[in-house]
Design a protein around this motif. Structure first.
Motif, PDB file in Angstrom:
ATOM      1  N   ILE A  95      44.026  38.873  37.643  1.00  0.00           N
ATOM      2  CA  ILE A  95      45.444  39.096  37.912  1.00  0.00           C
ATOM      3  C   ILE A  95      46.214  37.947  37.289  1.00  0.00           C
ATOM      4  O   ILE A  95      45.967  36.777  37.601  1.00  0.00           O
ATOM      5  CB  ILE A  95      45.741  39.189  39.418  1.00  0.00           C
TER       6      ILE A  95
ATOM      7  N   THR B   1      49.706  36.188  36.917  1.00  0.00           N
ATOM      8  CA  THR B   1      51.079  36.046  37.415  1.00  0.00           C
ATOM      9  C   THR B   1      51.776  34.809  36.855  1.00  0.00           C
ATOM     10  O   THR B   1      52.991  34.672  37.001  1.00  0.00           O
ATOM     11  CB  THR B   1      51.116  35.942  38.958  1.00  0.00           C
TER      12      THR B   1
ATOM     13  N   THR C 191      51.656  40.733  34.852  1.00  0.00           N
ATOM     14  CA  THR C 191      53.008  40.738  35.406  1.00  0.00           C
ATOM     15  C   THR C 191      54.056  40.889  34.306  1.00  0.00           C
ATOM     16  O   THR C 191      53.997  40.231  33.276  1.00  0.00           O
ATOM     17  CB  THR C 191      53.261  39.429  36.173  1.00  0.00           C
TER      18      THR C 191
ATOM     19  N   TYR D  26      49.719  44.519  44.076  1.00  0.00           N
ATOM     20  CA  TYR D  26      48.813  43.901  43.107  1.00  0.00           C
ATOM     21  C   TYR D  26      47.355  44.203  43.475  1.00  0.00           C
ATOM     22  O   TYR D  26      46.537  44.518  42.596  1.00  0.00           O
ATOM     23  CB  TYR D  26      49.011  42.392  43.075  1.00  0.00           C
TER      24      TYR D  26
END
Length: 295
Positions: free
Chosen positions: A69, A71, A108, A201
């Motif tokens: 992930i 971000t 993102t 998420y």
């Protein structure tokens, strides 16, 4: 799942880390400082030292993960083009490391600029002229064996600890002695509470198919006049509209963001992933008062 998270100690990233750990995932966070490393360890996550400019450190974090992930972003709006280039290189390095693995990669991006003059949806393509190309850069890896998805965040991801656009507006109001808005204040900002965004998420990591775009939007559009009015109530300041020229001088770099009309739907995202935001609204969060406590 072993998840590598960039921006893991940030306002949104730290909420994602907690969400993942609570769901039983193992998390490793990217840390560029001792303070960040200590915060990750205290949260129960493993630490991977490095930063967005250290592409080898990113590749190392990916190598030990089942999913990623992303971000992290350099929030220096005085050098936005450079920050966008750093983000693009980071996404490319991570994507290359994930190629042909079919591992999940959640990247993102933002909702702003998607569909001027109408309600934006998940099917709207990214603006090819925008300096930040997170969306398009990430999606290129869908054809390269990466289960990549893009999480589009609204201008306001709110909650306690926010240090984004809304606190900047509050600071400007304090400094100028008025809580202002551009024009008639009818332009709209979509919004979401940070914990609702963090949950989405996790859902994207766990189940979003390759090539998916999600909108982490709880409120389709809050008129910016209402945001200014809430700030004025809390600070005891007059509230007024400004012409375009006045707004440019009053808000400085924030003028172009606070002047955008960005109504955004998340109907498809909610239907597809069963996501139902439960946090307070942006105005409720402002009225709660925590945005106005000064240390």
């Amino acid at each position: 799942m072993r998840v590598f998270v960039t921006g893991a100690t940030g306002f949104i990233g730290s909420a994602i880390v907690s969400e993942l750990l609570d769901a039983g995932h193992k998390v490793t966070g990217l840390a560029r400082s001792d303070a960040a490393a200590e915060a990750l360890a205290a949260a129960g996550a493993a630490v991977h030292r490095g930063d967005l400019d250290d592409l080898d450190s990113l590749r190392g974090g990916v190598a030990a993960a089942d999913g990623v992930i992303h971000t992290a972003f350099v929030h220096d709006f005085s050098a936005y083009a450079g920050a966008a280039a750093t983000d693009r290189r980071a996404i490319e390095a991570i994507g290359e490391s994930l190629a042909d693995s079919h591992r999940p990669f959640v990247v993102t991006a933002g909702t702003a600029g998607r569909a001027p003059g109408r309600l934006a949806t998940e099917s709207d393509a990214p603006d090819p002229a925008a300096p930040r190309q997170s969306d398009g850069t990430a999606m290129a890896f869908a054809a390269r064996g990466v289960r990549v998805s893009v999480m589009r965040l609204p201008p306001s991801v709110h909650g306690e600890g926010d240090h984004g656009f809304v606190p900047a507006l509050i600071g400007i109001a304090r400094d100028k002695g008025i809580s202002a808005y551009p024009g008639d204040g009818a332009n709209r900002w979509p919004a979401v509470h940070r914990h609702d965004a963090a949950r989405l998420y996790r859902l994207a990591l766990e189940s979003a198919p390759a090539g998916t775009r999600l909108h982490a939007v709880a409120e389709e559009g809050v008129p910016v006049r209402e945001i200014a009015e809430a700030i004025g109530r809390q600070l005891g300041l007059p509230v007024t509209g400004l012409s375009a020229a006045e707004a440019e001088g009053h808000f400085d770099w924030l003028a172009r963001f606070f002047s955008v009309d960005n109504p955004t739907s998340s109907a498809w995202t909610r239907d597809e992933f069963g996501w139902q935001p439960a946090g307070p609204t942006l105005i409720e969060d402002l009225d709660a008062g925590h945005y106005f406590v000064q240390s």
